[in-house]
Design a protein around this motif. Structure first.
Motif, PDB file in Angstrom:
ATOM      1  N   THR A  63       0.826  -1.210   0.000  1.00 43.91           N
ATOM      2  CA  THR A  63       0.000   0.000   0.000  1.00 43.91           C
ATOM      3  C   THR A  63       0.859   1.258   0.000  1.00 43.91           C
ATOM      4  O   THR A  63       0.534   2.236  -0.690  1.00 43.91           O
ATOM      5  N   LEU A  64       1.946   1.246   0.765  1.00 46.91           N
ATOM      6  CA  LEU A  64       2.749   2.449   0.956  1.00 46.91           C
ATOM      7  C   LEU A  64       4.016   2.377   0.115  1.00 46.91           C
ATOM      8  O   LEU A  64       4.607   1.304  -0.071  1.00 46.91           O
ATOM      9  N   ASP A  80       4.288   8.531  -0.228  1.00 45.33           N
ATOM     10  CA  ASP A  80       3.452   9.203  -1.222  1.00 45.33           C
ATOM     11  C   ASP A  80       1.977   8.933  -0.936  1.00 45.33           C
ATOM     12  O   ASP A  80       1.619   8.019  -0.186  1.00 45.33           O
ATOM     13  N   ASP A  81       1.144   9.730  -1.545  1.00 51.54           N
ATOM     14  CA  ASP A  81      -0.302   9.554  -1.400  1.00 51.54           C
ATOM     15  C   ASP A  81      -0.682   8.169  -1.918  1.00 51.54           C
ATOM     16  O   ASP A  81      -0.467   7.852  -3.088  1.00 51.54           O
ATOM     17  N   PRO A  82      -1.246   7.289  -1.057  1.00 50.34           N
ATOM     18  CA  PRO A  82      -1.561   5.922  -1.526  1.00 50.34           C
ATOM     19  C   PRO A  82      -2.682   5.877  -2.551  1.00 50.34           C
ATOM     20  O   PRO A  82      -2.876   4.841  -3.203  1.00 50.34           O
ATOM     21  N   ARG A  83      -3.424   6.964  -2.737  1.00 48.42           N
ATOM     22  CA  ARG A  83      -4.460   6.965  -3.767  1.00 48.42           C
ATOM     23  C   ARG A  83      -3.872   6.947  -5.173  1.00 48.42           C
ATOM     24  O   ARG A  83      -4.566   6.591  -6.140  1.00 48.42           O
ATOM     25  N   LEU A  84      -2.607   7.332  -5.282  1.00 48.93           N
ATOM     26  CA  LEU A  84      -1.971   7.340  -6.604  1.00 48.93           C
ATOM     27  C   LEU A  84      -1.694   5.939  -7.110  1.00 48.93           C
ATOM     28  O   LEU A  84      -1.589   5.719  -8.321  1.00 48.93           O
ATOM     29  N   THR A  85      -1.547   4.973  -6.195  1.00 49.45           N
ATOM     30  CA  THR A  85      -1.252   3.587  -6.574  1.00 49.45           C
ATOM     31  C   THR A  85      -2.430   2.665  -6.272  1.00 49.45           C
ATOM     32  O   THR A  85      -2.234   1.471  -6.026  1.00 49.45           O
ATOM     33  N   LEU A  86      -3.634   3.193  -6.256  1.00 50.26           N
ATOM     34  CA  LEU A  86      -4.809   2.395  -5.937  1.00 50.26           C
ATOM     35  C   LEU A  86      -5.086   1.410  -7.069  1.00 50.26           C
ATOM     36  O   LEU A  86      -5.181   1.804  -8.235  1.00 50.26           O
ATOM     37  N   PHE A  93      -6.052   6.711   3.228  1.00 55.24           N
ATOM     38  CA  PHE A  93      -5.281   5.494   3.506  1.00 55.24           C
ATOM     39  C   PHE A  93      -6.197   4.295   3.738  1.00 55.24           C
ATOM     40  O   PHE A  93      -5.766   3.156   3.557  1.00 55.24           O
ATOM     41  N   TRP A  94      -7.436   4.543   4.180  1.00 51.20           N
ATOM     42  CA  TRP A  94      -8.328   3.435   4.516  1.00 51.20           C
ATOM     43  C   TRP A  94      -8.729   2.641   3.266  1.00 51.20           C
ATOM     44  O   TRP A  94      -8.658   1.395   3.259  1.00 51.20           O
TER      45      TRP A  94
END
Length: 756
Positions: free
Chosen positions: A439-440, A502-508, A624-625
């Motif tokens: 995730t991170l 980094d913002d984890p939404r970028l690698t969702l 992050f959730w």
């Protein structure tokens, strides 16, 4: 008489006069009445004319003689005089019957119970359409009907203004109205940042001033247990309260030593915890009252020493049930009595943001037919010119002027209440580190152009410092080594790792995937470094994190990229689904990873239930959730926290702390709940606890147990003194404990404390 007849009689007697009095005096034939026998007239006047009407109210001496006209058979068989008066005085008779006449005229005039003008019409002329069209009425009643209709319309419009009709669902579900409604509901109970997500999938309960998810709406007990045993379970622990202490190390330890004791185990001054490498746990007591008045267990975390700074920083995490008691005790021992009132932020209106001296042109009214297709309608409410409503982050029940900072002029210690300022997630299971690793991703460096340009963000300034970037690289290397660890339980308990990601939404990912350890990445990790990490833990300098700094936390929270902006940036990517390049400057978040120990008792299933705690700045909860959920984790609530503690063999607060104030309150609430549930069943279906030998099924009698234990110890001590032995009461307890081979030998207290 039946109830129906009584009701019918009441209807008939409803319009009867209330001022009529029936005479009860016997009728005298010689002194006859002028008014028909109702009121006797005395003829002792000088002119012999009729006298005033005076109804008699005296009860008759002979019950068989009664006045007035009564029809029907009487029980006592009494007779009534049937003599009629010889003459009647018209004036006296009219005065005596005035009330009856007025009541009769009123009843005749009012033909129905309604006061409407249609009631004056005969029944064969009434029509329902007359209420809508007054021209159907006779001409003599049209004016009255029109006046009444206007009056009713005015009253109806006024009532509508006072009690506005509820908006439609479509209007209530608009973003602005929905946000206002959510903000209103957060004024009473605190909502976590994941509240909306939980409310759609969990049974919510209101506890400790929060609205929390208790258990899922679907059956998942066994899947959650399998997740804790073989994969990962995720929980939101942001409701735990955090208290921050800043000051000199010696003064902090001297103040905190009054709340703990070395006899109970490691304290705040433990060497590994004091360096900032490990998280510690301790049971706190009221100042100087050990061991009689415990408050409850807390966990604490020291910030590692920074170069050029002598002050230390400490975070104490406590359950919300003991927050107020803990704050009072910390204010007492630290002498932090001076409250710092937070400044009230002025409300900035759009006119203040962009001041203009030139008069603004009036907007032209665009007809609805010529309105551009696809544009949103603007708000037309009264406060449309004001700033839009913002989402509440943190504690919505707290007033803006409530102090959250206290300082001491004598000791120099500053205490801050960081409740709901830091988001805390707990990942339980052997593959927790694999979920975090997928995730991170460690934060990437900025471009040279961004470094040279001045910026209000914290990361470009951070990249200009070489020493800080070297530390960040070392932390990223340690995080990369975690990918080669097979299970989370192999790491030392309480290990702390600071990191910027980094913002984890970028690698969702596009769909849910189950995070598993990668064999290829595990082979690339150096075996010596992995073994050193498993034995010694994270180095001290790598435990540092910028999450400790209030300015960085506020900067990251205020400059978070919104979902709308992020989706717009994704739509502009050349290849759909690929990662944004370069990474936005607002997408760097400082975090803290804290290792949680697993099962530490017994020889079976060692380290079961170990995991990681993820600490984030406020406002980044859902960012992050959702990526963590997309890695295939299970979600647990309050019920699963209790089961996790039971399976791990650790006491759960406040269930297993009956001598704490929070534990006593919990037992009282549990007793009321269980007793109510027991009484809801019929007597034949209730469990017979007396037959089963359970005398206290709803609450454990700890008070009785301790009193009996103390009495037994006293009797045993007196017997030994009588035999000439000089063994103390503590030795008696020691012998009783050592008589059982499976019980560990520990030095007991010299006096058994009775719970009060």
């Amino acid at each position: 008489m039946s109830a129906a007849k009584v009701k019918m009689r009441g209807k008939k007697m409803r319009n009867q006069p209330v001022s009529v009095q029936y005479p009860s005096a016997p009728l005298d034939v010689e002194n006859s009445s002028q008014n028909g026998g109702d009121t006797p007239v005395t003829g002792e006047g000088g002119d012999g004319g009729p006298s005033d009407v005076c109804p008699s109210t005296e009860r008759p001496k002979n019950p068989h003689q009664r006045g007035g006209w009564v029809s029907g058979h009487q029980k006592d068989g009494g007779g009534y005089a049937k003599e009629m008066p010889k003459y009647i005085s018209a004036g006296a008779f009219a005065r005596a019957r005035a009330a009856e006449v007025s009541t009769m005229l009123k009843a005749v005039t009012k033909t129905t119970g309604s006061c409407h003008v249609f009631g004056a019409l005969p029944k064969h002329m009434r029509r329902r359409a007359m209420s809508h069209n007054t021209k159907r009425l006779p001409r003599r009643l049209r004016d009255v009907a029109n006046r009444m209709r206007e009056k009713s319309l005015q009253a109806g419009s006024k009532k509508k203004k006072e009690q506005a009709k509820n908006k439609s669902r479509k209007a209530r579900r608009r973003h602005g109205n929905l946000l206002l409604e959510f903000n209103r509901r957060q004024r009473k109970n605190v909502w976590l940042e994941t509240h909306i997500w939980h409310a759609k999938r969990f049974h919510m309960v209101k506890k400790w001033g929060y609205c929390l998810g208790d258990r899922p709406t679907y059956k998942c007990y066994r899947p959650c247990y399998r997740a804790m045993s073989s994969h990962c379970l995720l929980q939101d622990l942001s409701y735990y309260c955090c208290v921050e202490l800043q000051g000199e190390e010696d003064k902090l330890l001297a103040a905190l030593s009054q709340l703990t004791s070395k006899e109970a185990g490691p304290t705040f001054a433990a060497a590994l915890c004091l360096s900032g490498r490990r998280q510690g746990s301790v049971v706190v007591y009221r100042a100087g009252q050990y061991p009689s008045q415990p408050l409850g267990p807390v966990t604490f975390l020291w910030r590692p020493l920074t170069q050029g700074s002598t002050n230390r920083q400490l975070w104490i995490w406590a359950h919300p049930t003991i927050k107020q008691d803990l704050l009072l005790e910390l204010q007492t021992v630290c002498q932090c009595c001076e409250a710092v009132v937070p400044p009230v932020a002025p409300v900035v209106t759009p006119a203040e943001v962009v001041p203009t001296l030139e008069p603004e042109p009036k907007p032209e009214k665009i007809p609805e037919a010529k309105q551009i297709t696809g544009t949103k309608r603007k708000r037309t409410c009264k406060d449309a010119s004001g700033p839009p409503a913002k989402k509440i982050l943190g504690d919505g029940t707290r007033a803006p002027t409530t102090p959250v900072t206290w300082k001491s002029s004598s000791t120099g210690i500053v205490m801050n209440d960081l409740t709901m300022e830091i988001v805390r997630y707990r990942l339980i299971g052997p593959q927790s580190h694999s979920v975090l690793a997928e995730t991170l991703e460690a934060a990437t460096d900025c471009d040279e152009i961004n470094k040279s340009q001045p910026s209000s963000l914290w990361w470009p300034e951070h990249c200009n410092d070489t020493s800080k970037m070297n530390l960040h690289q070392q932390q990223a290397d340690v995080f990369h080594i975690l990918k080669g660890v097979y299970s989370t339980g192999e790491l030392p308990s309480g290990t702390v790792l600071g990191l910027t990601v980094d913002d984890p939404r970028l690698t969702l990912p596009t769909k849910k995937v189950k995070a598993l350890p990668c064999v290829k990445q595990a082979q690339e990790v150096d075996e010596e470094k992995r073994r050193e990490l498993m034995l010694r833990g994270v180095p001290e300098h790598c435990c540092q994190s910028y999450l400790w700094e209030q300015s960085v936390r506020d900067n990251v929270t205020d400059n978070k990229i919104s979902e709308q902006e992020l989706n717009r940036m994704r739509s502009e990517v050349l290849v759909p689904g690929s990662r944004l390049s370069p990474t936005p400057l607002q997408g760097r978040v400082p975090i803290l990873l804290v290792h949680q120990p697993g099962k530490q008792v017994g020889h079976e299933m060692s380290s079961w239930g170990a995991g990681w705690d993820l600490l984030l700045p406020k406002g980044w909860g859902m960012a992050f959730w959702v990526p963590l959920v997309y890695r295939g984790v299970r979600i647990g609530g309050l019920n699963m926290s209790l089961k996790h503690s039971q399976n791990k063999g650790a006491p759960h607060f406040p269930h297993d702390f009956p001598d704490c104030p929070a534990g006593i309150r919990f037992q009282e609430e549990q007793e009321v709940e269980l007793l109510y549930k027991f009484k809801r069943r019929p007597p034949a279906k209730r469990t017979n606890y007396v037959k089963h030998g359970c005398l206290a099924p709803f609450r454990c009698p700890w008070q009785q147990l301790t009193e009996e234990w103390e009495l037994i110890l006293r009797e045993g001590g007196e017997e030994r003194k009588g035999d000439g032995q000089t063994t103390t009461q503590a030795d008696t307890v020691m012998e009783e404990m050592t008589s059982h081979g499976d019980i560990a030998v520990t030095k007991p207290q010299s006096r058994v404390t009775v719970l009060r």
